[in-house]
Design a protein around this motif. Structure first.
Motif, short mmCIF file in Angstrom:
data_model
loop_
_atom_site.label_atom_id
_atom_site.label_comp_id
_atom_site.label_asym_id
_atom_site.label_seq_id
_atom_site.Cartn_x
_atom_site.Cartn_y
_atom_site.Cartn_z
N ASP A 18 0.81 -1.22 0.00
CA ASP A 18 0.00 0.00 0.00
C ASP A 18 0.85 1.27 0.00
OD1 ASP A 18 -2.37 -1.54 0.15
OD2 ASP A 18 -2.25 -1.61 2.34
N ALA A 19 2.15 1.13 0.09
CA ALA A 19 3.02 2.29 0.25
C ALA A 19 2.83 3.33 -0.87
CB ALA A 19 4.48 1.87 0.34
N LEU A 20 2.76 2.88 -2.11
CA LEU A 20 2.63 3.84 -3.21
C LEU A 20 1.31 4.59 -3.17
CD1 LEU A 20 4.28 1.92 -6.18
CD2 LEU A 20 5.16 3.92 -4.96
N VAL A 21 0.21 3.88 -2.90
CA VAL A 21 -1.08 4.56 -2.87
C VAL A 21 -1.17 5.49 -1.66
CG1 VAL A 21 -2.49 2.83 -1.64
CG2 VAL A 21 -3.55 4.28 -3.33
N LEU A 22 -0.57 5.11 -0.54
CA LEU A 22 -0.56 5.99 0.62
C LEU A 22 0.26 7.25 0.34
CD1 LEU A 22 -0.25 3.36 3.49
CD2 LEU A 22 -2.30 4.59 2.74
N GLY A 23 1.38 7.08 -0.33
CA GLY A 23 2.18 8.25 -0.72
C GLY A 23 1.44 9.14 -1.70
N LYS A 24 0.65 8.53 -2.55
CA LYS A 24 -0.10 9.30 -3.55
C LYS A 24 -1.15 10.20 -2.89
CE LYS A 24 -2.12 8.88 -8.08
NZ LYS A 24 -2.62 8.01 -9.13
N LEU A 25 -1.63 9.84 -1.70
CA LEU A 25 -2.56 10.72 -0.98
C LEU A 25 -1.94 12.10 -0.80
CD1 LEU A 25 -3.80 8.31 1.86
CD2 LEU A 25 -5.06 8.96 -0.20
N PHE A 26 -0.65 12.14 -0.48
CA PHE A 26 0.04 13.40 -0.27
C PHE A 26 0.26 14.16 -1.58
CE2 PHE A 26 0.92 10.95 3.49
CZ PHE A 26 0.76 11.87 4.50
N ILE A 27 0.52 13.45 -2.65
CA ILE A 27 0.70 14.09 -3.96
C ILE A 27 -0.62 14.72 -4.41
CG2 ILE A 27 1.27 13.67 -6.39
CD1 ILE A 27 3.67 13.52 -4.35
N VAL A 28 -1.73 14.03 -4.16
CA VAL A 28 -3.05 14.59 -4.50
C VAL A 28 -3.32 15.82 -3.63
CG1 VAL A 28 -5.54 14.14 -4.48
CG2 VAL A 28 -3.97 12.42 -5.40
N ALA A 29 -2.96 15.77 -2.36
CA ALA A 29 -3.14 16.93 -1.47
C ALA A 29 -2.36 18.13 -2.01
CB ALA A 29 -2.70 16.58 -0.05
N LYS A 30 -1.14 17.90 -2.43
CA LYS A 30 -0.31 18.98 -3.00
C LYS A 30 -1.00 19.58 -4.22
CE LYS A 30 3.93 19.46 -5.62
NZ LYS A 30 5.10 18.77 -6.15
N LYS A 31 -1.53 18.75 -5.08
CA LYS A 31 -2.22 19.20 -6.30
C LYS A 31 -3.47 20.03 -5.93
CE LYS A 31 -4.56 17.08 -10.34
NZ LYS A 31 -4.38 18.20 -11.19
N LEU A 32 -4.25 19.54 -4.98
CA LEU A 32 -5.46 20.25 -4.56
C LEU A 32 -5.12 21.59 -3.89
CD1 LEU A 32 -7.58 17.26 -3.23
CD2 LEU A 32 -8.01 18.61 -5.31
N ALA A 33 -4.04 21.62 -3.14
CA ALA A 33 -3.61 22.87 -2.50
C ALA A 33 -3.27 23.91 -3.55
CB ALA A 33 -2.42 22.61 -1.58
#
Length: 150
Positions: free
Chosen positions: A88-103
């Motif tokens: 799950d490491a990649l998908v969990l890391g992707k949560l933060f990348i999506v947050a950065k994009k939304l910010a």
């Protein structure tokens, strides 16, 4: 004797910090029913979706707590972070990348935003499908009141 006292102390710590029986029952029932977020992912329930790809969905919660408040959710149903596995490491890391994009999209990347996850009873987790709260759009209060040093 010291060894026995140490074992008793360790065991008492585990029972002191266990989830209450009522919470365990509620959690088990909710997990058995299936996640409300999975129903949103499957379009069985409506939501205002602000981001989606093959692995992640983000949407406005029913009760926003800030001018900008989204839930960022992996499509894979992971009940809590305690249930995550190495795969799950990649998908969990992707949560933060999506947050950065939304910010960036919401114009709050520089002014600031908060990312939070509630895990189990003491944190108030009520939906057992891992999700990240994305909050911003105003100066946010401290997460917890600061305690004075003794």
């Amino acid at each position: 004797m010291k060894k026995l006292l140490l074992i008793a102390l360790i065991l008492s710590c585990f029972t002191s910090y266990a989830q209450s029986e009522a919470y365990q029952k509620q959690k088990a029932e909710k997990i058995a029913k299936g996640s409300v977020f999975t129903k949103i992912i499957n379009r069985e329930l409506p939501a205002t979706i602000v981001y989606e790809d093959d692995e992640i969905i983000a949407f406005v919660p029913l009760r926003p707590q800030a001018p900008v408040h989204y839930l960022i959710v992996p499509k894979k149903e992971i009940h809590t972070i305690n249930d995550a596995v190495e795969e799950d490491a990649l998908v969990l890391g992707k949560l933060f990348i999506v947050a950065k994009k939304l910010a960036k999209e919401n114009g709050i990347a520089e002014t600031g935003y908060r990312l939070a996850m509630n895990i189990n009873e003491d944190a108030g987790q009520s939906v057992f499908h891992l999700h990240m709260h994305f909050l911003g759009g105003e100066k946010l209060a401290p997460m917890l009141p600061r305690k004075e040093k003794e």
